[in-house]
Design an enzyme around this catalytic site. Structure first.
Site, PDB file in Angstrom:
ATOM      1  N   CYS A 160     -18.409   1.500 129.375  1.00 31.24           N
ATOM      2  CA  CYS A 160     -17.718   0.217 129.215  1.00 31.24           C
ATOM      3  C   CYS A 160     -16.340   0.345 129.846  1.00 31.24           C
ATOM      4  CB  CYS A 160     -17.669  -0.215 127.754  1.00 31.24           C
ATOM      5  SG  CYS A 160     -16.772   0.901 126.657  1.00 31.24           S
ATOM      6  N   ARG A 194     -17.428  -0.513 122.847  1.00 35.97           N
ATOM      7  CA  ARG A 194     -18.867  -0.716 123.071  1.00 35.97           C
ATOM      8  C   ARG A 194     -19.625   0.572 123.398  1.00 35.97           C
ATOM      9  NH1 ARG A 194     -17.907  -5.145 127.534  1.00 35.97           N
ATOM     10  NH2 ARG A 194     -16.120  -3.736 127.774  1.00 35.97           N
ATOM     11  N   ASP A 244     -17.062  -7.928 125.256  1.00 39.78           N
ATOM     12  CA  ASP A 244     -15.962  -7.037 124.873  1.00 39.78           C
ATOM     13  C   ASP A 244     -15.365  -7.524 123.550  1.00 39.78           C
ATOM     14  OD1 ASP A 244     -13.689  -5.533 124.681  1.00 39.78           O
ATOM     15  OD2 ASP A 244     -13.015  -5.906 126.730  1.00 39.78           O
TER      16      ASP A 244
HETATM   17  P1  4NP Z   1     -14.427  -1.332 125.361  1.00 38.98           P
HETATM   18  O1  4NP Z   1     -13.268  -2.310 124.838  1.00 38.98           O
HETATM   19  O2  4NP Z   1     -14.482  -1.471 126.867  1.00 38.98           O
HETATM   20  O3  4NP Z   1     -15.671  -1.855 124.701  1.00 38.98           O
HETATM   21  O4  4NP Z   1     -14.048   0.062 124.921  1.00 38.98           O
HETATM   22  C1  4NP Z   1     -11.965  -2.267 125.336  1.00 38.98           C
HETATM   23  C2  4NP Z   1     -11.102  -1.288 124.941  1.00 38.98           C
HETATM   24  C3  4NP Z   1      -9.800  -1.256 125.424  1.00 38.98           C
HETATM   25  C4  4NP Z   1      -9.392  -2.213 126.324  1.00 38.98           C
HETATM   26  C5  4NP Z   1     -10.259  -3.204 126.737  1.00 38.98           C
HETATM   27  C6  4NP Z   1     -11.558  -3.225 126.251  1.00 38.98           C
HETATM   28  N1  4NP Z   1      -8.063  -2.193 126.807  1.00 38.98           N
HETATM   29  O5  4NP Z   1      -7.702  -3.105 127.569  1.00 38.98           O
HETATM   30  O6  4NP Z   1      -7.293  -1.280 126.480  1.00 38.98           O
END
Ligand code: 4NP
Length: 159
Positions: free
Chosen positions: A13, A19, A131
């Protein structure tokens, strides 16, 4: 080689704190419950390295633990070497796909890249895993619903 007979699966992800580490934990647990540990090697990574070394987001850890999943993965950044080290690279959304594809050593390596929703058959309205980072509690529950659905199907197809 220890892992030569295993199907090596990498979930990807953006941050590798919501995720994909949840997919990692759900998949490991389901694989363990079915006694298939020797058949799979499971890991996860993020295309953005800003959370490297961190445990999953506390909101995801709480939501997952309520369903019996203990998420202990430490975030790491996706790297080109992952195309060599894994058989399947399973991304959560279209942006992840683009970011991963950009690092492919050659076009043929794109054959290893899958979208998670290819497996989550009970959630036909979702063309990506949303997300949850900027969402409320229900966003995390929805992600876990989609992940449980898809991981069960993934195991059924591969075992
Ligand atoms: P992930 O969610 O891709 O599902 O781990 C996110 C975690 C952090 C960030 C964005 C999405 N971020 O911008 O830091």
């Amino acid at each position: 080689m220890e892992n030569v007979d295993k199907t090596r699966i990498l979930f990807v992800c953006l941050g590798n704190i919501c995720r994909s580490p949840a997919a990692n934990g759900v998949m490991e647990q389901m694989v363990g419950e079915q006694g298939l540990q020797d058949k799979f090697l499971i890991d996860s990574a993020g295309t953005y390295g800003g959370h490297a070394g961190e445990l999953p987001d506390p909101r995801m850890r709480v939501a997952a633990s309520r369903r019996g999943y203990n998420l202990t993965h430490r975030s790491r950044k996706f790297r080109e070497q992952d195309f060599h080290d894994f058989d399947m690279i399973i991304v959560m959304d279209g942006s992840n796909y683009e970011n991963v594809a950009r690092l492919a050593p050659e076009r043929k390596y794109l054959d290893k890249v899958y979208r998670f929703v290819e497996f989550s058959k009970n959630h036909p309205n979702w063309s990506y895993v949303p997300d949850p980072y900027y969402e409320g509690h229900e966003g995390f529950e929805l992600v876990l619903d989609i992940l449980e659905d898809g991981c069960a199907e993934l195991i059924n197809r591969l075992k």
